[in-house]
Design a protein around this motif. Structure first.
Motif, PDB file in Angstrom:
ATOM      1  N   ALA A  35       0.822  -1.206   0.000  1.00 15.15           N
ATOM      2  CA  ALA A  35       0.000   0.000   0.000  1.00 15.15           C
ATOM      3  C   ALA A  35       0.860   1.261   0.000  1.00 15.15           C
ATOM      4  O   ALA A  35       0.599   2.212  -0.739  1.00 15.15           O
ATOM      5  CB  ALA A  35      -0.934   0.004   1.205  1.00 15.15           C
ATOM      6  N   ALA A  36       1.905   1.273   0.819  1.00 11.19           N
ATOM      7  CA  ALA A  36       2.796   2.440   0.883  1.00 11.19           C
ATOM      8  C   ALA A  36       3.499   2.654  -0.452  1.00 11.19           C
ATOM      9  O   ALA A  36       3.643   3.788  -0.923  1.00 11.19           O
ATOM     10  CB  ALA A  36       3.818   2.254   1.999  1.00 11.19           C
ATOM     11  N   SER A  37       3.927   1.557  -1.083  1.00 10.42           N
ATOM     12  CA  SER A  37       4.588   1.678  -2.393  1.00 10.42           C
ATOM     13  C   SER A  37       3.626   2.217  -3.441  1.00 10.42           C
ATOM     14  O   SER A  37       3.991   3.052  -4.270  1.00 10.42           O
ATOM     15  CB  SER A  37       5.129   0.315  -2.823  1.00 10.42           C
ATOM     16  N   GLY A  38       2.370   1.731  -3.405  1.00  9.81           N
ATOM     17  CA  GLY A  38       1.371   2.209  -4.356  1.00  9.81           C
ATOM     18  C   GLY A  38       1.096   3.694  -4.202  1.00  9.81           C
ATOM     19  O   GLY A  38       0.994   4.425  -5.193  1.00  9.81           O
ATOM     20  N   ILE A  39       0.989   4.152  -2.942  1.00 10.87           N
ATOM     21  CA  ILE A  39       0.757   5.574  -2.685  1.00 10.87           C
ATOM     22  C   ILE A  39       1.938   6.404  -3.174  1.00 10.87           C
ATOM     23  O   ILE A  39       1.774   7.455  -3.797  1.00 10.87           O
ATOM     24  CB  ILE A  39       0.503   5.820  -1.194  1.00 10.87           C
ATOM     25  N   ALA A  40       3.154   5.923  -2.905  1.00 14.39           N
ATOM     26  CA  ALA A  40       4.348   6.644  -3.335  1.00 14.39           C
ATOM     27  C   ALA A  40       4.412   6.760  -4.855  1.00 14.39           C
ATOM     28  O   ALA A  40       4.727   7.816  -5.406  1.00 14.39           O
ATOM     29  CB  ALA A  40       5.595   5.948  -2.802  1.00 14.39           C
ATOM     30  N   ALA A  53       1.823   6.645  -6.937  1.00 15.10           N
ATOM     31  CA  ALA A  53       0.752   7.545  -7.376  1.00 15.10           C
ATOM     32  C   ALA A  53       1.148   9.004  -7.188  1.00 15.10           C
ATOM     33  O   ALA A  53       0.898   9.845  -8.063  1.00 15.10           O
ATOM     34  CB  ALA A  53      -0.532   7.246  -6.605  1.00 15.10           C
ATOM     35  N   VAL A  54       1.784   9.312  -6.060  1.00 14.75           N
ATOM     36  CA  VAL A  54       2.230  10.686  -5.795  1.00 14.75           C
ATOM     37  C   VAL A  54       3.285  11.115  -6.812  1.00 14.75           C
ATOM     38  O   VAL A  54       3.259  12.236  -7.343  1.00 14.75           O
ATOM     39  CB  VAL A  54       2.767  10.813  -4.360  1.00 14.75           C
ATOM     40  N   LEU A  55       4.225  10.216  -7.109  1.00 13.78           N
ATOM     41  CA  LEU A  55       5.276  10.537  -8.076  1.00 13.78           C
ATOM     42  C   LEU A  55       4.692  10.769  -9.467  1.00 13.78           C
ATOM     43  O   LEU A  55       5.120  11.692 -10.188  1.00 13.78           O
ATOM     44  CB  LEU A  55       6.317   9.409  -8.112  1.00 13.78           C
ATOM     45  N   ILE A  56       3.727   9.950  -9.860  1.00 15.81           N
ATOM     46  CA  ILE A  56       3.090  10.123 -11.169  1.00 15.81           C
ATOM     47  C   ILE A  56       2.362  11.463 -11.221  1.00 15.81           C
ATOM     48  O   ILE A  56       2.459  12.203 -12.207  1.00 15.81           O
ATOM     49  CB  ILE A  56       2.122   8.964 -11.462  1.00 15.81           C
TER      50      ILE A  56
END
Length: 223
Positions: free
Chosen positions: A25-30, A32-35
């Motif tokens: 989940a943390a990797s997915g959020i990171a 998404a934020v970078l994109i």
């Protein structure tokens, strides 16, 4: 007595599946934020090879929720204030016609935003962006050119009628035509500047527009 588990490392007390879920989940959020940050940077940054190649993808992501109307490293900040004003030709049931005074729609938006901590997107941008898009299509006679110009003209008429039709027809009169103009004034320099700029407003007056049923908000009619 030794405390149960390692309270200074709460993740250490979790099971392996829980750690995997949290890490994913943390990797997915990171990601998404970078994109999101990358898309917004390419949108506002000066044109480059990547932004030109991916222009369609960037536009689909940015508009309309994340629209930005400024550019990074802009050499010329805004130096003018533009107000959009409108008036109408009305006809009473007895046949008597009259022309209303000018109503400053931009000033009304400004009053709605003033002291409002959470102003709506329409109050801040709908009229301003509608005028900017439309005015970019005008020819020397202040008439819209091409299909985009006609589309923006319809959009601007609908904005005006959405805001003013109820007010104009309150006395039972029929709206026959509307006329729009812009009033542009220079942003004056600070008191310490020696620069001299005229504060005289410049008007751009458009021809009269005939109003049809399609210009009215849904459910509204021209009396």
């Amino acid at each position: 007595m030794q405390p149960h588990g390692d309270e200074s490392r709460p993740l250490a007390t979790l099971t392996l599946p829980s750690r995997i879920v949290i890490g994913t989940a943390a990797s997915g959020i990171a990601v998404a934020v970078l994109i999101h940050l990358a898309m917004m940077f390419l949108h506002v940054a000066p044109a480059n090879t990547l932004s030109k190649q991916q222009a369609g993808l960037i536009s689909d992501y940015v508009y309309p929720e994340y629209e930005q109307n400024w550019k990074l490293f802009a050499p010329n900040p805004l130096q003018q204030n533009t107000d959009v004003q409108v008036r109408a030709q009305l006809r009473a049931q007895g046949g008597t016609a009259r022309t209303t005074g000018w109503t400053d729609l931009t000033a009304r938006d400004g009053q709605a935003v003033l002291h409002n901590p959470l102003p709506s997107h329409s109050q801040q941008n709908q009229l301003r962006r509608g005028w900017e898009l439309f005015s970019s299509t005008l020819d020397a006679q202040n008439r819209p050119t091409g299909e985009r110009g006609e589309m923006f003209a319809r959009y601007l008429r609908r904005i005006v009628m959405l805001r003013m039709s109820g007010e104009w027809t309150r006395g039972g009169e029929r709206i026959e035509q509307i006329q729009i103009r812009s009033r542009t004034t220079a942003v004056l320099p600070p008191p310490w500047s020696a620069e001299k700029i005229s504060d005289k407003p410049v008007y751009r007056v458009l021809p009269w527009w005939q109003i049809t049923a399609s210009d009215f908000p849904e459910g509204a009619t021209n009396k």
